[in-house]
Scaffold this motif. Structure first.
Motif, mmCIF file in Angstrom:
data_model
loop_
_atom_site.group_PDB
_atom_site.id
_atom_site.type_symbol
_atom_site.label_atom_id
_atom_site.label_comp_id
_atom_site.label_asym_id
_atom_site.label_seq_id
_atom_site.Cartn_x
_atom_site.Cartn_y
_atom_site.Cartn_z
ATOM 1 N N ASP A 166 -2.057 16.071 36.319
ATOM 2 C CA ASP A 166 -1.405 14.940 35.665
ATOM 3 C C ASP A 166 -2.229 13.678 35.843
ATOM 4 O OD1 ASP A 166 0.720 16.442 34.829
ATOM 5 O OD2 ASP A 166 2.179 15.588 36.214
ATOM 6 N N VAL A 167 -2.351 12.904 34.780
ATOM 7 C CA VAL A 167 -2.908 11.552 34.842
ATOM 8 C C VAL A 167 -1.810 10.618 34.331
ATOM 9 C CG1 VAL A 167 -4.674 9.957 34.023
ATOM 10 C CG2 VAL A 167 -5.263 12.353 34.466
ATOM 11 N N ILE A 168 -1.414 9.658 35.176
ATOM 12 C CA ILE A 168 -0.266 8.803 34.866
ATOM 13 C C ILE A 168 -0.710 7.356 34.748
ATOM 14 C CG2 ILE A 168 2.032 8.071 35.636
ATOM 15 C CD1 ILE A 168 2.119 10.681 37.258
ATOM 16 N N GLU A 169 -0.246 6.693 33.677
ATOM 17 C CA GLU A 169 -0.583 5.298 33.446
ATOM 18 C C GLU A 169 0.677 4.520 33.075
ATOM 19 O OE1 GLU A 169 -4.034 4.648 30.779
ATOM 20 O OE2 GLU A 169 -4.031 6.831 30.576
ATOM 21 N N SER A 170 0.695 3.245 33.418
ATOM 22 C CA SER A 170 1.724 2.353 32.897
ATOM 23 C C SER A 170 1.226 1.802 31.567
ATOM 24 C CB SER A 170 2.007 1.220 33.885
ATOM 25 O OG SER A 170 0.839 0.449 34.092
ATOM 26 N N VAL A 171 2.107 1.732 30.576
ATOM 27 C CA VAL A 171 1.712 1.291 29.241
ATOM 28 C C VAL A 171 2.756 0.339 28.684
ATOM 29 C CG1 VAL A 171 0.386 3.376 28.688
ATOM 30 C CG2 VAL A 171 2.838 3.295 28.168
ATOM 31 N N LEU A 202 5.859 4.808 30.678
ATOM 32 C CA LEU A 202 4.963 5.630 31.484
ATOM 33 C C LEU A 202 4.300 6.659 30.569
ATOM 34 C CD1 LEU A 202 7.025 6.414 34.713
ATOM 35 C CD2 LEU A 202 4.925 5.071 34.591
ATOM 36 N N LEU A 203 2.989 6.734 30.643
ATOM 37 C CA LEU A 203 2.238 7.730 29.876
ATOM 38 C C LEU A 203 1.733 8.792 30.837
ATOM 39 C CD1 LEU A 203 0.687 8.912 27.475
ATOM 40 C CD2 LEU A 203 -1.102 7.197 27.893
ATOM 41 N N VAL A 204 2.118 10.044 30.587
ATOM 42 C CA VAL A 204 1.691 11.163 31.428
ATOM 43 C C VAL A 204 0.874 12.124 30.575
ATOM 44 C CG1 VAL A 204 2.404 13.073 32.911
ATOM 45 C CG2 VAL A 204 3.752 10.955 32.866
ATOM 46 N N ASN A 205 -0.398 12.296 30.929
ATOM 47 C CA ASN A 205 -1.252 13.300 30.299
ATOM 48 C C ASN A 205 -1.357 14.487 31.245
ATOM 49 O OD1 ASN A 205 -2.460 12.207 27.702
ATOM 50 N ND2 ASN A 205 -2.842 10.503 29.101
ATOM 51 N N GLN A 235 0.821 15.183 26.093
ATOM 52 C CA GLN A 235 0.832 13.727 26.253
ATOM 53 C C GLN A 235 2.261 13.257 26.065
ATOM 54 O OE1 GLN A 235 -0.630 10.932 23.105
ATOM 55 N NE2 GLN A 235 -2.184 10.430 24.632
ATOM 56 N N TYR A 293 5.123 10.062 26.436
ATOM 57 C CA TYR A 293 5.470 8.657 26.612
ATOM 58 C C TYR A 293 6.937 8.571 27.043
ATOM 59 C CZ TYR A 293 1.187 6.987 24.341
ATOM 60 O OH TYR A 293 -0.118 6.708 24.026
#
Length: 239
Positions: A171-176, A195-198, A212, A214
């Motif tokens: 998992d790669v997690i980013e705030s968007v 939260l964006l989780v790839n 992907q 959102y």
């Protein structure tokens, strides 16, 4: 203390009268009820907003906040997660087709030239509330007729039946900041946090699924287990 009386009154209302999404009394109504200044009311409401119990919506008022779900990093489907929390999952398919992958998707799934993918984009609900916009890529050559005549209701369940049960992943997690399309689908204001989780999922050593997702930020918090790191070896020390 009048501040504490207002604070306790609102907290009690959450438990006995109001439900998540309900509007709380206005500042003017609370001032009149408790005979206090607007500054005192604003302090009590502000503290409850900071604690995540209330949320302010500009131009509309202050509302009881929905409880945030912990986004746990484990190989389960969205439907499984919601059922474990006592919620009813549902899905709306937004797009579904077989297509050529982008270069990054082909690399992530280990595809050779001219191998296609299944592209499935879905809006995921819990108790009729839109929670997540999910786009899934799957290697078509390993999963013949996967979307014929329609995509399976549960992608992970279908993978299990076909012998490609996801056993681990990354998992790669980013705030968007949610754009106009995602905010509209998730029924939140434009520019709301998300939260964006790839995720890349593997069936043993085979990359089988690239997703992907959102998530609306007002309904999720990230839960990550931690452990003490391995002790550093002092290579210069003598036994």
């Amino acid at each position: 203390m009048k501040y504490q009386a207002i604070y306790d009154y609102l907290v009690t209302s959450f438990a006995t009268e109001l439900r998540p999404g309900d509007k709380v009394p206005s500042e003017r109504e609370l001032c009149e009820k408790f005979g206090v200044s607007r500054m005192t009311v604003r302090q009590a409401i502000g503290d409850l907003v900071a604690e995540g119990k209330l949320e302010r919506i500009q131009g509309k008022g202050t509302f009881v906040a929905h409880e945030k779900l912990d986004l746990q990093l484990r190989i389960t489907s969205f439907s499984q997660e919601m059922r474990m929390r006592g919620m009813v999952p549902a899905t709306r398919v937004l797009s579904c087709e077989e297509r050529m992958p982008s270069a990054s998707v082909a690399t992530s799934l280990g595809l050779q030239e001219n191998q296609t993918i299944y592209y499935i984009r879905r809006l995921r609900f819990a108790d009729d509330t839109p929670m997540c916009v999910e786009t899934t890529h799957l290697p078509a050559h390993l999963l013949p007729d996967f979307i014929t005549p329609q995509p399976p209701e549960g992608i992970y369940s279908e993978l299990n039946q076909r012998g490609f049960s996801p056993s681990w992943g990354e998992d790669v997690i980013e705030s968007v900041v949610l754009d106009s399309e995602h905010s509209k689908l998730l029924e939140v204001s434009l520019g709301a946090a998300g939260l964006l989780v790839n995720r890349r999922s593997y069936a043993q050593d085979t990359p089988i699924c690239l997703t992907q997702s959102y998530y609306r930020g007002d309904r999720y918090k990230l839960w990550v287990p931690i452990a003490q790191p391995f002790a550093t070896v002092n290579r210069g020390a003598r036994a």
